[in-house]
Each structure stands twice: as C-alpha cells, then as structure tokens.
Design a protein around this motif. Structure first.
Motif, PDB file in Angstrom:
ATOM      1  N   UNK A  36       1.814   7.272  12.911  1.00 42.19           N
ATOM      2  CA  UNK A  36       1.600   6.448  11.719  1.00 42.19           C
ATOM      3  C   UNK A  36       2.932   6.106  11.063  1.00 42.19           C
ATOM      4  N   UNK A  37       3.835   7.091  10.960  1.00 44.28           N
ATOM      5  CA  UNK A  37       5.152   6.819  10.375  1.00 44.28           C
ATOM      6  C   UNK A  37       5.862   5.706  11.136  1.00 44.28           C
ATOM      7  N   UNK A  38       5.807   5.770  12.450  1.00 42.23           N
ATOM      8  CA  UNK A  38       6.499   4.786  13.287  1.00 42.23           C
ATOM      9  C   UNK A  38       5.867   3.405  13.158  1.00 42.23           C
ATOM     10  N   UNK A  39       4.536   3.333  13.124  1.00 39.02           N
ATOM     11  CA  UNK A  39       3.880   2.022  13.069  1.00 39.02           C
ATOM     12  C   UNK A  39       4.019   1.378  11.692  1.00 39.02           C
ATOM     13  N   UNK A  40       4.065   2.194  10.633  1.00 34.72           N
ATOM     14  CA  UNK A  40       4.330   1.629   9.300  1.00 34.72           C
ATOM     15  C   UNK A  40       5.737   1.039   9.262  1.00 34.72           C
ATOM     16  N   UNK A  41       6.698   1.754   9.820  1.00 37.81           N
ATOM     17  CA  UNK A  41       8.069   1.226   9.876  1.00 37.81           C
ATOM     18  C   UNK A  41       8.124  -0.047  10.717  1.00 37.81           C
ATOM     19  N   UNK A  42       7.395  -0.087  11.822  1.00 37.03           N
ATOM     20  CA  UNK A  42       7.369  -1.284  12.675  1.00 37.03           C
ATOM     21  C   UNK A  42       6.803  -2.472  11.919  1.00 37.03           C
ATOM     22  N   UNK A  43       5.729  -2.242  11.149  1.00 38.87           N
ATOM     23  CA  UNK A  43       5.119  -3.346  10.381  1.00 38.87           C
ATOM     24  C   UNK A  43       6.113  -3.906   9.363  1.00 38.87           C
ATOM     25  N   UNK A  44       6.831  -3.033   8.675  1.00 40.04           N
ATOM     26  CA  UNK A  44       7.802  -3.504   7.675  1.00 40.04           C
ATOM     27  C   UNK A  44       8.937  -4.268   8.358  1.00 40.04           C
ATOM     28  N   UNK A  45       9.382  -3.806   9.529  1.00 44.13           N
ATOM     29  CA  UNK A  45      10.489  -4.471  10.226  1.00 44.13           C
ATOM     30  C   UNK A  45      10.079  -5.844  10.763  1.00 44.13           C
ATOM     31  N   UNK A  46       8.786  -6.105  10.888  1.00 44.47           N
ATOM     32  CA  UNK A  46       8.338  -7.421  11.344  1.00 44.47           C
ATOM     33  C   UNK A  46       8.594  -8.514  10.300  1.00 44.47           C
ATOM     34  N   UNK A  47       8.967  -8.115   9.088  1.00 46.03           N
ATOM     35  CA  UNK A  47       9.291  -9.082   8.043  1.00 46.03           C
ATOM     36  C   UNK A  47      10.774  -9.452   8.060  1.00 46.03           C
ATOM     37  N   UNK A  48      11.548  -8.911   8.985  1.00 42.37           N
ATOM     38  CA  UNK A  48      12.999  -9.076   8.933  1.00 42.37           C
ATOM     39  C   UNK A  48      13.437 -10.537   8.972  1.00 42.37           C
ATOM     40  N   UNK A  49      12.815 -11.351   9.834  1.00 47.82           N
ATOM     41  CA  UNK A  49      13.235 -12.750   9.910  1.00 47.82           C
ATOM     42  C   UNK A  49      12.839 -13.501   8.647  1.00 47.82           C
ATOM     43  N   UNK A  50      11.631 -13.254   8.137  1.00 49.16           N
ATOM     44  CA  UNK A  50      11.157 -13.959   6.948  1.00 49.16           C
ATOM     45  C   UNK A  50      12.007 -13.610   5.728  1.00 49.16           C
ATOM     46  N   UNK A  51      12.389 -12.338   5.596  1.00 47.83           N
ATOM     47  CA  UNK A  51      13.089 -11.878   4.400  1.00 47.83           C
ATOM     48  C   UNK A  51      14.598 -11.928   4.572  1.00 47.83           C
ATOM     49  N   UNK A  52      15.109 -11.399   5.710  1.00 49.64           N
ATOM     50  CA  UNK A  52      16.554 -11.266   5.902  1.00 49.64           C
ATOM     51  C   UNK A  52      17.147 -12.322   6.847  1.00 49.64           C
TER      52      UNK A  52
END
Length: 498
Positions: A36-52
């Motif tokens: 769960x820790x890993x998949x939550x981090x993966x979900x947040x990192x999927x925003x990298x292009x949109x945000x960063x």
C-alpha cells in the motif's frame, strides 16, 4: 499504584508526545503494508508531468486513453481504515517526498458542501509565501462531511466544462469507514486502499527501540500483549507506553492487566469476564472464595453470575463466548446427561443454550416480558461448565458482527451500483431491490458463469461460440464487465464490476 520510584525518575521529560516525537520522518520509516505504501507513492508520482512538467514515460500500446493533462486514471485517492494506523502520516510523508507542500483540511469541521468547496479551491489555487512547492491536499475525516460535501469533492474529478475548474493537483481523502453513505459517489471514482493493522511483531520491535531510548525496561512479550490490546493501533500503543514511563521505569504484563489503558474500558472489562468464563480458578483463588471442596464450584458459579450481571453487556459477553468456545481444549468430547438413552456432546449442549438465549431475547423484545431478564446470564455460566480449562485461554475480541456488517454494506453498495446500470425498461421490471436479490442476482451469476473449456476463443466449437455470444449480450444489457486489477500478491486478475 505503579511504584514509589515513579516520583524520582531522573530524566526531565521534554513534554513532547511520543506520537509526535517518534513519528516517521522519511518513507523508509513507515510501518504498515509495504504494498500500500508503494502504490500510494506511485499514484502521487503519476502527477509529476501535470504538476512539475517532468518528461512522460512512453505509454504502452493498448493502454488506457491518455488524459489530456497526463493525470492518473482516477484523480482522487481514498485511504480508509481504523484510527491510529498511520493513514494521515503516510499521506504527509509521500507528499513531502514527492516535492509537494502538504495542506490538510478536516472535512468534519465544515457543515455545508459549499464551505468545503471554497476551502478546496483556496488550497488548490493558493501558493505558500514560505515555499515554492505546489500544493497537495489532504482531506481528513471525509466520512464526517455532509452529503453535499462528498459530492463537491467528486465534482473536481469530473470531465471539465466551460464553467468547471480542472483539477491539476492531487487530492488524498482519508476516512475510517469507506462505506459511509456520504462516500458513495466518491467510491465510484476514487482509487481506494484499505489499511489493516501492522503485524504485531513488527510493531512490537519498533516499540522496543522506543522503550530503550526512553529508559523504559520491558520485554517483547509485554509489548506483544500491548499490541494485541490496542489491536495494532500505533497511536494508542505509544500513548500507553508514555503514560507508564511517567510513572515507572519497568513495565510488566501485570501492570497492563491492572490498568484500563490501551483499549476501551468496556473492552478490558469484557476480557476479564471472558477469562473467568473459560478458566477454572486456581486453588489459591478457590481458597479466597471460602467454603469447603464441595462448595467451591457453586460459589464460583454464583460469583460468575454476579460478575456477568454487574457488567451488563450480556449480549457482547455471549458473542465473545460464541466466537472463542471452539478454540478451547475440550477434555471430554461427550458430556454426560441425565438422559441415559442419549449422549449430547458439549458443543451440542452449548448450541442448545444459545437457542435458549435466543428464546429469552424473543420474549424480552417482542412480548416485553422483563421478568425473564434475570435468566440471561445462565447461558454464559454454562459455557464455563462446558469449556473452562486450567490453562489461561487466548481470547479474541468478537468481530464477526462488525465483519458481517461491513460485508453487508459492501454487498448493498454493489447491488445499488448494479441497479443504477439498468436501462429504463429494465428498471420497470427490476426496480425493487428485494426482487433483484431474490429473483435476479443468483440466476444471473449462474448465467454469466458458463462451463467453458480453458482454450483460445478461436478453438471454441460452434455451440460454445453461441453460448459465448449470448453471454456477452447478457453482460452488455445489464452493464456488467470485467475489470483488471492488481492483487495483493502483485499479479493481475479480472474482477466482475459492479
């Protein structure tokens, strides 16, 4: 009392709660399920292009259609589970680790959906003066929001229109009960992860390190007991240890048993009753009761009756007896009865007493015959007569009712989603929930589960192709489909939706 040396504990306490002092600071410090820790981090990192505006990884052919803003398929994350398991801590650490300025909103503070929406808009569009990092929003206690509040959160992830803002920042919602009515629209669109208590040994090892740093002498067995009392609640375990550290330098099992700490008062009282029900008193305890050898059993049963009556939670005590009696060591599988023509096992006798209790309940609830209330504890006393042993039993808190409640809520939610997918003509026939459950669901599950050979579709016979075509038509007409999901073991599987 916890000891006289509690007064002269040398080290000055810094006054800081251990929950804050030993809170995880980095991702590697997190407890709980690694998946769960890993998949939550993966979900947040999927925003990298949109945000960063980071480069996009090459999309695999046959994947989901690309979002125009390159966001995750599900725009909101929902973390659910009991309090004290680290849901909010995980969200904060993952947000900071991914380069965000984390803003937390408590949804239960807002009584209207409009006020919650205004807070969300402000958090998404504002920029901190002290940090140039973009914002990540955490909505805590989302299950405590108003019904309109849950709908307002969902509106941020819906397709854009000329009057609707586009969600360009990640939102993480946190709740205790994901099946709360207010979260029904959110569950359908959010990526959901359910938290479970961490393994007791892992939590006990972490508590051992903390006790060494704080100068509290104890052992792993005591800390394992504490983890069981708190049901893996990290926050409650730390608060309990800090309480004892203020009073003494040494923590023992007897101290845990003698203090109403680590769990609710009612729970501790219930555990004492269950232990008395399933444990034959020692010779020392019998001596305290007084009387001769012949009167020991009768005196203890009268004491047990008084104990159950004083507790008042007869139904809860009986639930605990029902969930734990099969785990007891039964010396004689057949109990003697007054009827010489038939022998009833102890389990059969216990079930007969449970029927007796149900009948008493019926007279109390339906007929209002409260004179029978005094007979309720006798069912519990007979569990002592049938299953009590010399060794101390391992008692588990009864959770079957809660598990059944959660399962029922989940099944009701599935039925509601299924009925929403029906066409108008089908709703005329199947508009009644009871009729859907009784006449449609069971036959439909059999229809969509034909006995096919496990071969390639091109190798099916003509009659099998006809069955397959008919199956597809039926699933389409009722809005059913198979969705690919990743299991706990990391392998993909297909689940029927809804």
């Amino acid at each position: 009392m916890l000891g006289e040396e509690s007064v002269d504990i040398g080290e000055k306490q810094d006054g800081k709660l251990w929950v804050d002092k030993y809170a995880p600071r980095m991702y590697v410090d997190l407890l709980g399920e690694e998946r769960i820790n890993r998949e939550v981090l993966t979900w947040v990192k999927q925003w990298d292009h949109c945000v960063f505006k980071k480069p996009i990884k090459k999309v695999q052919p046959g994947g989901n259609p690309i979002d125009p803003y390159h966001r995750p398929e599900k725009k909101i994350l929902l973390l659910s589970g009991p309090a004290g398991l680290g849901k909010t801590t995980l969200a904060h650490i993952v947000g900071r680790h991914s380069g965000y300025n984390v803003i937390e909103i408590n949804a239960s503070d807002d009584r209207t959906g409009e006020s919650l929406r205004n807070k969300l808009i402000g958090a998404i569009e504002s920029q901190s003066l002290n940090s140039k990092r973009p914002n990540l929003i955490i909505i805590d206690e989302i299950d405590g929001a108003s019904a309109s509040g849950g709908e307002e959160v969902c509106s941020f992830s819906k397709p854009t229109s000329s009057k609707r803002r586009v969600l360009l920042r990640p939102i993480i919602c946190i709740c205790n009960d994901q099946y709360a009515p207010v979260l029904r629209p959110l569950r359908a669109i959010a990526q959901t992860y359910a938290f479970r208590p961490p393994p007791h040994r892992i939590l006990a090892n972490r508590l051992t390190e903390i006790c060494k740093q704080e100068g509290l002498q104890t052992d792993l067995r005591v800390l394992m007991t504490l983890c069981e009392l708190t049901d893996g609640d990290i926050r409650s375990s730390l608060n309990t240890l800090q309480f004892f550290r203020r009073k003494t330098r040494v923590l023992t099992i007897e101290m845990l048993a003698g203090m109403e700490v680590g769990s609710k008062d009612m729970t501790r009282g219930l555990f004492r009753v269950w232990e008395d029900v399933f444990t034959i008193p020692s010779a020392k305890k019998k001596k305290k009761l007084g009387g001769g050898e012949d009167g020991d059993a009768g005196r203890y049963i009268h004491r047990l009756l008084a104990l159950v009556s004083a507790n008042g939670e007869v139904d809860k005590i009986l639930q605990g007896c029902y969930e734990n009696y099969l785990k007891m060591r039964v010396v004689d599988t057949v109990a003697s009865t007054s009827d010489t023509t038939r022998s009833a096992t102890k389990i059969e006798q216990a079930l007969d007493w449970l029927v007796f209790h149900d009948r008493i309940d019926k007279f109390l609830i339906v007929d209002k015959d409260f004179e029978l209330f005094k007979y309720q504890p006798f069912t519990i006393v007979n569990f002592y007569r049938l299953f009590a042993g010399i060794s101390k039993p391992t008692i588990e808190f009864p959770r079957a009712d809660y598990d059944n409640f959660v399962t029922r809520r989940m099944n009701e939610n599935i039925v509601s989603m299924f009925m929403n997918t029906l066409s108008l003509s089908e709703r005329v026939t199947w508009g009644n929930r009871a009729r859907v459950l009784q006449e449609l669901v069971t036959p439909l599950l059999q229809i969509i589960s034909p006995d096919f050979r496990a071969v390639n579709v091109n190798l099916l016979k003509s009659n099998e192709r006809i069955v397959l075509d008919r199956l597809v038509d039926v699933m389409v007409s009722f809005g059913l489909k198979f969705v690919q999901e990743k299991g706990e073991d990391g392998h993909y599987m297909f689940k029927l939706f809804p």
